[in-house]
Design a protein around this motif. Sequence first.
Motif, PDB file in Angstrom:
ATOM      1  N   GLN A 205       0.838  -1.199   0.000  1.00  0.00           N
ATOM      2  CA  GLN A 205       0.000   0.000   0.000  1.00  0.00           C
ATOM      3  C   GLN A 205       0.872   1.248   0.000  1.00  0.00           C
ATOM      4  O   GLN A 205       2.056   1.181   0.324  1.00  0.00           O
ATOM      5  CB  GLN A 205      -0.838   0.057   1.291  1.00  0.00           C
ATOM      6  CG  GLN A 205      -1.566  -1.207   1.644  1.00  0.00           C
ATOM      7  CD  GLN A 205      -2.283  -1.095   2.990  1.00  0.00           C
ATOM      8  OE1 GLN A 205      -1.663  -0.826   4.009  1.00  0.00           O
ATOM      9  NE2 GLN A 205      -3.589  -1.304   2.980  1.00  0.00           N
TER      10      GLN A 205
ATOM     11  N   GLU B 148       0.762   3.212   2.255  1.00  0.00           N
ATOM     12  CA  GLU B 148       1.195   3.257   3.651  1.00  0.00           C
ATOM     13  C   GLU B 148       2.399   2.357   3.928  1.00  0.00           C
ATOM     14  O   GLU B 148       3.206   2.662   4.797  1.00  0.00           O
ATOM     15  CB  GLU B 148       0.054   2.813   4.572  1.00  0.00           C
ATOM     16  CG  GLU B 148      -1.158   3.731   4.580  1.00  0.00           C
ATOM     17  CD  GLU B 148      -2.188   3.392   3.490  1.00  0.00           C
ATOM     18  OE1 GLU B 148      -1.828   2.707   2.506  1.00  0.00           O
ATOM     19  OE2 GLU B 148      -3.346   3.812   3.624  1.00  0.00           O
TER      20      GLU B 148
ATOM     21  N   ARG C 224     -10.807  -4.811  -0.009  1.00  0.00           N
ATOM     22  CA  ARG C 224     -11.014  -4.105   1.243  1.00  0.00           C
ATOM     23  C   ARG C 224     -12.108  -4.760   2.053  1.00  0.00           C
ATOM     24  O   ARG C 224     -13.042  -5.325   1.493  1.00  0.00           O
ATOM     25  CB  ARG C 224     -11.359  -2.658   0.952  1.00  0.00           C
ATOM     26  CG  ARG C 224     -10.161  -1.949   0.387  1.00  0.00           C
ATOM     27  CD  ARG C 224     -10.502  -0.592  -0.102  1.00  0.00           C
ATOM     28  NE  ARG C 224      -9.308  -0.004  -0.676  1.00  0.00           N
ATOM     29  CZ  ARG C 224      -8.774  -0.393  -1.825  1.00  0.00           C
ATOM     30  NH1 ARG C 224      -9.352  -1.325  -2.541  1.00  0.00           N
ATOM     31  NH2 ARG C 224      -7.666   0.149  -2.259  1.00  0.00           N
TER      32      ARG C 224
HETATM   33 MG    MG Z   1      -5.713   2.183   1.136  1.00  0.00          MG
END
Ligand code: MG
Length: 656
Positions: free
Chosen positions: A419, A421, A518
Motif C-alpha cells: 500500500q 502506507e 477491502r
Molecule cells: Mg488504502
Amino acid sequence: MAEPTLDALLQEDRTFAPPPAFAANALVHDRSLHDDADADWQAFWARQARELITWERPFTKVLEWDLPFAKWFEDGQLNVSVNCLDRHVEAGRGSRVAFHFEGEPGDTRTITYAELLDEVQRFAAALKQLGVRRGDRVAIYLPMIPEAAVAMLACTRVGAAHSVVFGGFSSDSLRDRIIDASAKVVITADAGWRRGAASLLKPNVDAAVAECPTISHVVVVNRCNTAPVMQAGRDVWYHDLLAQHPKGTTCAPEAMNAEDLLFVLYTSGTTGKPKGIMHTTGGYLTQVAFTHRYVFDLHPATDVFWCSADIGWVTGHSYVVYGPLANGATSVMYEGTPDTPAHDRWWAMIEKYRVSIFYTAPTAIRACMKWGIQEPAKHDLSSLRLLGSVGEPINPEAWMWYQEHIGGGRCPIVDTWWQTETGAIMITPLPGLTTTKPGSATFPLPGIGAEVVDESGTALSVGGGYLTLTHPWPAMLRGIWGDPERYQATYWSTFPDRYFAGDGAKLDEDGYLWLLGRVDDVMLVSGHNISTTEVESALVDHPSVAEAAVVGAKDATTGQAVIAFVTLKAGMGAAAPSDDHGQALRAHVAKKIGAIARPKTIIFTDDLPKTRSGKIMRRLLRDVAEGRSLGDTTTLADPNVVAEIKRRAEVSPQED
Ligand code: MG
Ligand code: ATP
C-alpha cells in the motif's frame, strides 16, 4: 467475515513451481534470507540497510518502537540522491542507462547515470536559488517525463520533501494538496501528451496557485510547446534554470537524518478522503532497494526493468524512481497510454527495449485482455523473464492470461501486495523460490510479519479474516500529514498491537494468502460472507465479460444483495446488452461459486468509475446501488462515468 468462499477457485488447484533454470539464475534466493529474518527481523533489516545503502554516518540504533510511532536507523545519516546517483557514477557505472524514456508521440531520450546526476545537481542548485531549503515541501505536478525523476531527486539532494500530485488531477485536487502540505514551489509542465493530444497542466496550476499563498515560484517544463501564460516574478522555465546552472554545476548533498521526511503522498481515495501519507528517508530507501532487488530478482547490469505506474502513485515513487535507481538498474519510462497510437504500444516497447522485467496492474492486464491476444502476438516478447502485478487482487483468469500471452508460459509472476502506507512490497512470491498459485500473493517477505485475524484479533491458521501486520517494517508510513489522531485511529486501533491494513484476506490449507479486497468490500448475504473479488472473478471468467465490479447493497430480505456492474467485450453484445445476457451471467456465477453469490442486479455499463491509478472505486458504486448521493469524487479518472452508471442503474431490471 467467517468464511469467504474462494474454494471454487482453490479446488482447481493450479500451482506453478518455480522454473529450475530461473532458480539457478537467482541472486540470493536460498532459504538463508528467510532463516536470517526468522531468527531476528530487526537484525535482518539492519543487515539490509548496511548492505544496500550508503550511509554518510552509519547508524547504531536499529529500531525505536513506541506504538504506533517507529524510528528506524535513527542516528544514521544519508542522502537519497547520493544513493541513487553519485555512488554508481563513482563506482565507474556512469555510462549505464538509468532511463530509456519514450514520449507518447515516439520521441525518445536515453539518460545515463552520469547525465542524470548532472541534471539533478543543476536543478537542485536552481531550487536553492529559488529559496527551497532543507525541511521545505515542494509540489510536483508533471507528466511521466524524465524531469519528474530529476525533480524528485533534486528535492532529496537539498533535503526538501516532495509531494507528487498525479498530472491527471484537477486544479482543485492540486490546490488542496498544496495547501495541506504548505508547499513553497510547484514544478510542472505546460502540458503532457495523452492519447495523441497535449493535455494542459499549466492552467490548472495557475488556478490552484491563485489560492495558495505559500507558493513563491512555479517551475515549468516546456514539454508540448503550448505557449502557456507565464506570470512574471513567479513563473520560471525549467530550461532557463538549467541554462543558468550549466553542465558540470555541482550541488553538495544534504546529509539527512534517517527519520527526516522524504515525501508526502496522498492515497488514491478508494475508501474515503485521501490521506497525506508520510515517508521518511533511511527505512524507506532500505526497503524499496531490498524489495526491488529480491522480488524482481534484479541483475542490475543486464536487466531492463519496466514498471508502468505513473510517478503520481506510490508504485511510481518506489519502483520507477527510488528502488531501481538505488540499485543502479536500467528502467524504461513511458509517458502515454498503452493504446496510443495502437493497442500494441506496450508490447512494441518491450520488444524495442528488450525489457526483461515488466510490472503492471491487473486493471491494465484486463484492458489488454479486452484488446485481444493478437496484439502481444505481433511482437517478440522473448526478452521477458519475470512479470509482476500490483494494485488489486488479480483475477486468476487475468493471471493465467498474463502468464501465457505475455510471459510465454516461462515467466514467473510476482503478485505483490502493498500500500501507499507500507511504502514497499510486503507480501509476494520470490521468483525462483516460491511455488505460485494464480491469484494468490502467497507469503509475507522475509522480515515482514503478516497475519490474518478474526474479529476478536485472534490469528488464524486457515480461513478468512482481516489482514494485519504484526510488527513495524522499515518503509512503514510515519503518520498522516497534519493528523496524528487519524493515523492512530485508522491503522492502529482496530486490533491491539497490530497494524490493520483495511484489506480482507484468506489463508488456504497450504498457508497461502489470498487478498479479498477491502474489508468494506466483503458482502454479507443471508448470513454468508461473499467477497466482491470472488464474484468479480467469476464474472470475468465468462467469455463475454471484460471487466466487472461488484458491491453489496442493503436488502430487506437478505441483509445485503449482490449488485454487479459489468462491462462486456467488444462484439459480445456490448452494444445492446439483453436481459437474457444478464440471466446467463447470473447462472455463470451460480455455477462457479453457488446460488448464494448470484447477483440480484446486473447493470451493464461501458466503463467503471476508477481512480487515476486504475482502481475501481466501489464506494461510489455502493452509493449508486443504495441510491445515495455520491461521496468524494475528486480522485476519479472520469467523473462522467458515475453519472452514466447512475442513469443505467435506475433502469436495470432486478431478479425477483
Ligand atoms: Mg488504502
Ligand atoms: P485509499 O486508501 O485512499 O482507499 P488505496 O488503498 O486504493 O486508496 P493504495 O495505497 O494505492 O491506495 O492501494 C493499496 C491497496 O491496493 C491495498 O490496500 C489493497 O487493497 C490493494 N492492493 C494492492 N496490491 C494488491 C495485490 N497484489 N493484491 C490485492 N490487493 C492489492
